[in-house]
Scaffold this active site. Structure first.
Site, PDB file in Angstrom:
ATOM      1  NE  ARG A  35      15.589  -1.485  -2.942  1.00 10.95           N
ATOM      2  CZ  ARG A  35      15.081  -0.291  -3.171  1.00 10.95           C
ATOM      3  NH1 ARG A  35      15.636   0.783  -2.670  1.00 10.95           N
ATOM      4  NH2 ARG A  35      14.016  -0.174  -3.926  1.00 10.95           N
ATOM      5  CE  LYS A 197      -4.446  10.687  -5.924  1.00  9.04           C
ATOM      6  NZ  LYS A 197      -3.641  11.868  -6.162  1.00  9.04           N
ATOM      7  N   GLY A 353       5.201  -1.076  -3.099  1.00 12.90           N
ATOM      8  CA  GLY A 353       5.521  -0.725  -1.717  1.00 12.90           C
ATOM      9  C   GLY A 353       4.449  -1.030  -0.693  1.00 12.90           C
ATOM     10  N   GLY A 376       9.069   1.544  -9.052  1.00 19.76           N
ATOM     11  CA  GLY A 376       8.827   2.086 -10.398  1.00 19.76           C
ATOM     12  C   GLY A 376       9.195   1.103 -11.492  1.00 19.76           C
TER      13      GLY A 376
HETATM   14  P1  AMP Z   1      -0.864   3.240  -3.553  1.00 16.95           P
HETATM   15  O1  AMP Z   1       0.363   3.939  -3.094  1.00 16.95           O
HETATM   16  O2  AMP Z   1      -1.504   3.817  -4.765  1.00 16.95           O
HETATM   17  O3  AMP Z   1      -0.689   1.737  -3.634  1.00 16.95           O
HETATM   18  O4  AMP Z   1      -1.946   3.518  -2.428  1.00 16.95           O
HETATM   19  C1  AMP Z   1      -1.834   3.029  -1.118  1.00 16.95           C
HETATM   20  C2  AMP Z   1      -2.756   3.827  -0.254  1.00 16.95           C
HETATM   21  O5  AMP Z   1      -4.082   3.652  -0.706  1.00 16.95           O
HETATM   22  C3  AMP Z   1      -2.730   3.416   1.192  1.00 16.95           C
HETATM   23  O6  AMP Z   1      -2.173   4.464   1.943  1.00 16.95           O
HETATM   24  C4  AMP Z   1      -4.200   3.205   1.534  1.00 16.95           C
HETATM   25  O7  AMP Z   1      -4.574   3.802   2.756  1.00 16.95           O
HETATM   26  C5  AMP Z   1      -4.922   3.914   0.394  1.00 16.95           C
HETATM   27  N1  AMP Z   1      -6.279   3.397   0.184  1.00 16.95           N
HETATM   28  C6  AMP Z   1      -6.658   2.143   0.056  1.00 16.95           C
HETATM   29  N2  AMP Z   1      -8.006   2.071  -0.045  1.00 16.95           N
HETATM   30  C7  AMP Z   1      -8.491   3.310   0.014  1.00 16.95           C
HETATM   31  C8  AMP Z   1      -9.799   3.871  -0.031  1.00 16.95           C
HETATM   32  N3  AMP Z   1     -10.873   3.119  -0.157  1.00 16.95           N
HETATM   33  N4  AMP Z   1      -9.909   5.219   0.057  1.00 16.95           N
HETATM   34  C9  AMP Z   1      -8.794   5.981   0.191  1.00 16.95           C
HETATM   35  N5  AMP Z   1      -7.544   5.503   0.240  1.00 16.95           N
HETATM   36  C10 AMP Z   1      -7.388   4.192   0.159  1.00 16.95           C
END
Ligand code: AMP
Length: 397
Positions: A35, A197, A353, A376
């Site tokens: 940054r 998610k 991130g 965000g």
């Molecule tokens: P996000 O912050 O929503 O981008 O999610 C990132 C997280 O998603 C990371 O910590 C990954 O370990 C998790 N992730 C990726 N693939 C999977 C999966 N198949 N099942 C559970 N967690 C996952």
């Protein structure tokens, strides 16, 4: 919107809202300079064109004055990165602050104290914004990472500079990257969305399906979609309450003649623990007791082909549990394919991130066309929103 182009600043004092909200360790040392690096272009522009710089930023989430979150802690790193002396002033408003900025000579830089020592900053207080505006002659917003907030220094202060408000160089690059993903990128445009998610990316999916040509859905997100199509997903991550949304998004894609691509095969385990059993399944026939934690070899190949046949690619989110070596392969192969695509002239934009964390983990980040500095702010932009900090810079506001 006014861009920084050929302005001659003739000793004008530029208030620059920057994002110096950098990570600090327990010794208050900066652990990531991204940054700080990112403010360089705007600061250099102002100085090269005869102005001086008044840097405004927040650091952390202080409740009132908090020495641990004083911007004085990062004065050295800021000065070192800019390769210029930087003066510090222990407040960001008030008569003495105004005196200090008035004394600035052409080419000088002053860093004001943490804006969030005043609750009026996050409250979007008009009087506070007006006091900030008294510090200089013109306003530049270069803090993309906070543009989604209606804060005094981002969304309110601009109205005190109806003619002299500008888009900083970093903000300009971020807005251009977003427009390449969502409007003007060379086609075919591919979005690769991963991560845990669906819920955190639901609105992005609804928006991007209208804008891009293809969306790859990987990571934990994929299983809600596979379940929506009637697949058996074992113990994989699922958001039951979003099955209907997943069906709707698949339907919209069909109607618009867009493609949503899901994994064909996946790498599953009986546990997050990588010493447990690992097995490849068809993604719609995962055995009970097994959870999908990465994409499988057929999918790796398929995603690779899709990446190499696109012209603009946006990647957000790992396609597996990349933190564990056993489930890193899919995300590693995405990085490798993206890198190959970049050498073939594909525009590769990465944001969010965890994709950046994955790039860094794999030691592959310097080749990317553009890495967004916004969390965000990037996600809200991709939902199709005009961010308050950006709206405030429009000439009609
Ligand atoms: P996000 O912050 O929503 O981008 O999610 C990132 C997280 O998603 C990371 O910590 C990954 O370990 C998790 N992730 C990726 N693939 C999977 C999966 N198949 N099942 C559970 N967690 C996952």
């Amino acid at each position: 919107m006014n861009l920084l182009q050929n302005q001659k600043l003739n000793n004008k004092k530029a208030i620059i809202r920057v994002d110096l909200n950098v990570p600090l360790n327990e010794k208050k040392e900066v652990t990531d300079y991204t940054r700080i690096e990112a403010i360089k272009e705007t600061v250099n522009f102002v100085i090269d064109n005869g102005g001086s710089c008044i840097l405004l930023s927040h650091l952390g989430r202080p409740k009132g004055k908090d020495e641990n979150l004083s911007l004085k802690n990062i004065l050295g790193p800021v000065s070192k990165t800019l390769d210029k002396p930087v003066i510090f002033f222990p407040d960001c408003i008030g008569e003495e602050a105004e005196q200090a900025t008035k004394k600035l000579q052409q080419g000088e830089i002053i860093l004001m104290e943490n804006l969030r020592f005043y609750k009026e900053e996050t409250g979007g207080d008009k009087l506070f914004a007006e006091k900030l505006s008294r510090l200089g002659d013109l306003y530049i917003n270069d803090a993309f990472g906070t543009c989604h907030r209606e804060h005094a220094s981002t969304a309110v202060i601009a109205k005190y500079f109806p003619k002299d408000k500008y888009v900083g160089k970093l903000l300009q690059k971020e807005l251009e990257a977003i427009s390449q993903i969502a409007d003007q990128g060379e086609k075919p445009v591919l979005a690769i969305l991963g991560g845990a998610k669906v819920s955190s990316k639901l609105n992005i999916l609804y928006n991007l399906i209208k804008k891009v040509d293809k969306i790859i859905i990987g990571g934990g997100m994929a299983y809600t979609f596979i379940a929506a199509q009637g697949g058996k997903i074992g113990e994989s991550l699922i958001e039951d309450d979003l099955i209907e949304n997943a069906k709707e998004i698949l339907e919209i894609a069909k109607t618009l003649n867009k493609e949503i691509i899901l994994p064909d095969d996946i790498k599953a385990s009986t546990d997050f623990n990588q010493n447990d059993l690992i097995k490849i399944f068809d993604s719609n026939k995962i055995g009970s007791g097994w959870m999908g934690l990465d994409i499988g070899p057929k999918t790796i190949e398929k995603f690779n082909q899709l990446i190499l046949s696109s012209k603009t690619i946006f990647w957000n989110g790992p396609v597996g549990v990349f933190e564990k070596e056993a489930f890193l392969e899919g995300t590693r192969s995405i990085c490798n394919s993206l890198k190959e695509a970049k050498t073939l002239g594909v525009n590769v934009i990465v944001g969010g991130g965890d994709s950046i964390a994955a790039l860094k983990k794999l030691g592959k980040e310097d080749w990317v066309s553009y890495i967004s500095t916004g969390g965000g702010a990037l996600l809200e932009s991709l939902e199709g929103k005009t961010l308050p900090g950006v709206k405030a810079l429009l000439n009609e506001n």
